[in-house]
Motif scaffolding. Structure first.
Motif, PDB file in Angstrom:
ATOM      1  N   UNK B  37     167.098  -8.820  94.181  1.00 17.82           N
ATOM      2  CA  UNK B  37     167.665  -7.481  94.114  1.00 17.82           C
ATOM      3  C   UNK B  37     168.860  -7.536  93.170  1.00 17.82           C
ATOM      4  N   UNK B  38     168.989  -6.536  92.291  1.00 16.78           N
ATOM      5  CA  UNK B  38     170.120  -6.584  91.359  1.00 16.78           C
ATOM      6  C   UNK B  38     171.435  -6.739  92.124  1.00 16.78           C
ATOM      7  N   UNK B  39     172.320  -7.524  91.568  1.00 14.83           N
ATOM      8  CA  UNK B  39     173.540  -7.812  92.318  1.00 14.83           C
ATOM      9  C   UNK B  39     174.550  -6.663  92.265  1.00 14.83           C
ATOM     10  N   UNK B  40     174.293  -5.681  91.412  1.00 14.80           N
ATOM     11  CA  UNK B  40     175.326  -4.653  91.194  1.00 14.80           C
ATOM     12  C   UNK B  40     175.005  -3.321  91.866  1.00 14.80           C
ATOM     13  N   UNK B  41     174.148  -3.296  92.879  1.00 14.66           N
ATOM     14  CA  UNK B  41     173.867  -2.012  93.537  1.00 14.66           C
ATOM     15  C   UNK B  41     175.094  -1.537  94.301  1.00 14.66           C
TER      16      UNK B  41
END
Ligand code: HEM
Lengths: 295, 416
Positions: B37-41
């Motif tokens: 999962x993208x780390x910047x959500x």
């Protein structure tokens, strides 16, 4: 960084505002500006009832059992001649968080009423003394009979009246109502309606069978004659025997009939909020820890 | 296709046995444990998880309510009151279910506006977006059917007004209305079928949610920067990173829900719905629940009945087309200075329509309603295509690590 936080805060603010708009929109009557309301029901043709303070308002509010008992007395001495209370079983008079009669006292109150039961084993209906499991009986056989006895105006069942009316506060103010947990529009309305009878302004004769009432929600005059007069109900607990006091007592009583679990709801709510607040704290700490190496 | 970094290794005899026959554990592990999962959500991305929780809560509270509810015109109102008074914690179930519906919509609106802001609907996530709009339509139908069930004045009259709309369809309108109602007016057959559908639709919603998440897991999550995940360092495994982050968001959301359920459970509903339905007495002012008000405003903005119904349908249908109406290649509004302004204008338009939907259809309200309705459609049909073509986007960062890590750090991380 600082501007970043500011824009974030601004966006968050926008969402809260959006949510609050949503909140308000649900109670349409709440938003209408007073001037625009003149022709609509629920929008006080003459004057909005004042807001009162109640023992059961706010975060820690509770019903005052003595007040509920006086309210029941007003209902039985006055209102019951016309209005039913069909959703209230006598047994609940002894419930925690209500008027808190003893079961014996509640049974005695029930015993003063007769209800129709049956058919018996000969197929006949019969009347008997009411028991704790019975609901308050109506003195009319049906709504038509009730309307007929009242010049064609049906005196509505009062069980839920305190949730079926409200005192809307107009467009931006509902936000403050929400923040103050204002939920007492029903009793405010009932107390206002009962004390709202005035002499009509000169030249404005109410049609026959109607009575000028400044706080009635639907019109300038109501088909319900004024019912409360100083001294007409004999209180035994020393409370003042005034129209104001009667009106507030019966309004509080009707709030209980409409929301019999209000006290339990607020109590449980407080426990749930404490629990969730602690849960939030733990989740926040966990989240900080888990994410520390990534940030 | 996003590939998880680690394969699932069953740990004991039973899980090895099961997984060799039905790899459901591998599926769960791949989708909700190691899923990259993208780390910047940010927290706007938590609303999908919140929605899932709300759906589960609605189904659980609903099933218990259904054990006590009676779908008959002469008993429905009394049965709901019986739940409120005599069923143990019935008041809690009902207040949770009724306010839960409102909170479900608060969450879905935030989720949808999130999508519009970050361009979440763009290639390759068009099908994901379409499934989302379908979920929204199903939610609207479910909530409408549900609102009829307590059989108060607003229940009855909302059902009457809405089913009447079908009468506007030329030639077959009358027959359709009769068919929907099971008679010539809203009555017991109507209540019975609405109850049946109200029980059915949430399970269809649950099914579409599965497809929605499947369609999410093929391209993987988008993110606030809007550029694709490039290197493994751009992502973190779903668990524990997003299970705790979404978990926190869920608990905060539930806190707000609890404040309403326990302290102002009737603030979101109409007092008239505590008056039993009376077909002979029209309320002074028939309004739907707050979450349907924008569409009600659009319906009433058009002077003809058929026109109003078509505008209402179009207002929802246009959402399906958004992936193709937006011509910009840049996803996130963060890098689209012009679109960003229009986005906020659109939000204000929707709030305005909500407010107007609650006002009587007369005078200035009608004019304002028409202006905002026209703008609603202009946003989709003109602003989205044109701004995408004329706008000069801001330069995009090279990787999604850039905006979250201080300068220099991303280089180090990437080199690791
Ligand atoms: C997508 C999820 C759902 C939504 C958005 C939803 C929405 C609603 C709404 C708005 C009401 C009217 C509330 C009121 O005024 O009391 C309602 C009532 C009701 N719903 Fe649902 N519902 C959902 C799922 C379910 C499910 C799964 C069931 C049963 C399996 C169910 C059973 C009921 C029952 C029995 C009532 C009537 C009782 C009452 O009025 O409280 N609902 N629902």
């Amino acid at each position: 960084m600082a501007t970043h936080i500011l824009t974030r805060a601004a966006r968050f603010g926008a969402v809260i505002a959006l949510a609050l708009f949503g909140l308000s929109a649900s109670a349409p009557a709440q938003e209408e500006l007073q001037e625009e309301q003149a022709h609509e029901a629920l929008h006080f043709p003459i004057e909005a009832p004042e807001r009162r303070s109640w023992s059961f308002d706010g975060f820690f509010g509770k019903f005052d059992p003595a007040q509920l008992r006086r309210g029941l007395q007003v209902y039985r001495d006055v209102c019951q001649n016309c209005h039913a209370l069909s959703m209230v079983p006598f047994r609940t008079l002894a419930d925690e968080g209500g008027p808190q009669f003893t079961p014996e006292q509640a049974a005695e109150i029930a015993g003063a009423y007769t209800v129709t039961d049956g058919p018996d084993d000969q197929g006949l209906m019969f009347t008997r003394q009411a028991r704790l499991s019975d609901h308050f009986p109506s003195i009319f056989a049906n709504p038509q009979a009730a309307a007929f006895a009242n010049n064609g105006a049906y005196p509505p069942d009062l069980s839920l009246m305190a949730k079926a009316r409200s005192v809307p506060s107009g467009f931006p103010w509902f936000i403050f109502d929400a923040l103050r947990f204002y939920q007492e529009g029903g009793p405010d309305y009932i107390a206002g309606f009962l004390t709202g009878y005035r002499d009509p302004p000169p030249g404005e004769e109410p049609p026959p069978g109607t009575y000028y009432n400044v706080h009635f929600g639907a019109d300038d005059e109501t088909a319900m004659p004024p019912q409360l007069f100083d001294g007409i109900v004999r209180y035994t607990d020393g409370a003042p025997q005034t129209v104001e006091q009667y009106a507030e007592d019966v309004a509080a009583f009707l709030m209980w009939t409409a929301e019999p679990h209000l006290v339990a709801r607020k109590r449980l709510g407080f426990q749930v909020l404490i629990f969730l607040a602690a849960f939030i704290g733990l989740m926040y700490a966990t989240k900080r820890r888990v994410w520390a190496p990534v940030h | 296709m996003i590939k998880p970094l680690y394969k699932y290794e069953p740990k004991n005899g039973f899980t090895r046995w099961l997984d060799a026959r039905l790899p459901v554990l591998t599926l769960i592990h791949g989708s909700f444990v190691v899923f990259p999962t993208p780390r910047n959500l940010n927290y706007w991305y938590s609303f999908g998880a919140i929605l899932t929780v709300m759906l589960a809560s609605q189904i659980v509270t609903g099933i218990v309510l259904a054990m006590h509810y009676i779908p008959h015109t002469s008993l429905a109102f009394a049965s709901v009151e019986d739940i409120m008074r005599n069923v143990n914690f019935g008041w809690l179930l009902r207040y949770l279910h009724a306010n839960g519906a409102s909170f479900f919509f608060i969450a879905v609106y935030i989720h949808m506006f999130r999508g519009l802001y970050y361009g979440s609907y763009k290639e390759p996530r068009e099908v994901l977006w379409i499934l989302g709009v379908l979920l929204y339509v199903l939610m609207v139908a479910t909530a409408f059917f549900g609102y009829v069930l307590p059989w108060g004045q607003m229940s009855f009259w909302a059902a009457t007004v809405i089913t009447n709309l079908f009468g506007a369809i030329p030639l077959i309108g009358e027959s359709i209305t009769t068919w929907l109602l099971g008679g010539f007016s809203v009555d017991s057959p109507t209540l019975n079928r609405f109850y049946s559908l109200h029980y059915l639709l949430p399970f269809m919603i649950a099914g579409v949610v599965v497809l929605h998440i499947w369609a999410l897991h093929v391209p993987g999550n988008g993110n606030p920067v809007g550029i694709q995940v490039r290197v493994p360092q751009d992502t973190v495994p779903f668990h524990p990173y997003y299970t705790v982050k979404d978990g926190l968001a869920i608990v905060v959301f539930l806190f707000v829900l609890a404040v309403v359920v326990f302290y102002q459970p009737n603030a979101l509903s109409h007092p008239d719905n505590y008056i039993p339905a009376d077909p002979l007495k029209t309320p002074a002012h028939i309004v739907p629940e707050w979450y349907l008000l924008p569409f009600y405003a659009i319906l009433r903005a058009v002077p003809s009945k058929l026109g109003g119904v078509l505008a209402l349908g179009a207002a929802i249908f246009v959402l399906f087309l958004v992936p193709w109406l937006d011509t910009s290649r840049v996803r996130s509004a963060t890098y689209r200075p012009i679109y960003r302004q229009f986005f906020w204008i659109f939000v204000i338009t929707c709030v305005g329509l909500t407010w107007l939907g609650s006002q009587p259809p007369e005078g200035g309200y009608v004019i304002a309603g028409r202006i905002l309705t026209i703008y609603y459609f202009l946003h989709f049909l003109v602003v989205l295509p044109v701004v995408g073509l004329v706008e000069k986007p801001k330069p995009l960062p090279a990787s999604i690590n850039d905006p979250v890590l201080p300068p220099g750090e991303s280089v180090r991380q990437a080199a690791e």
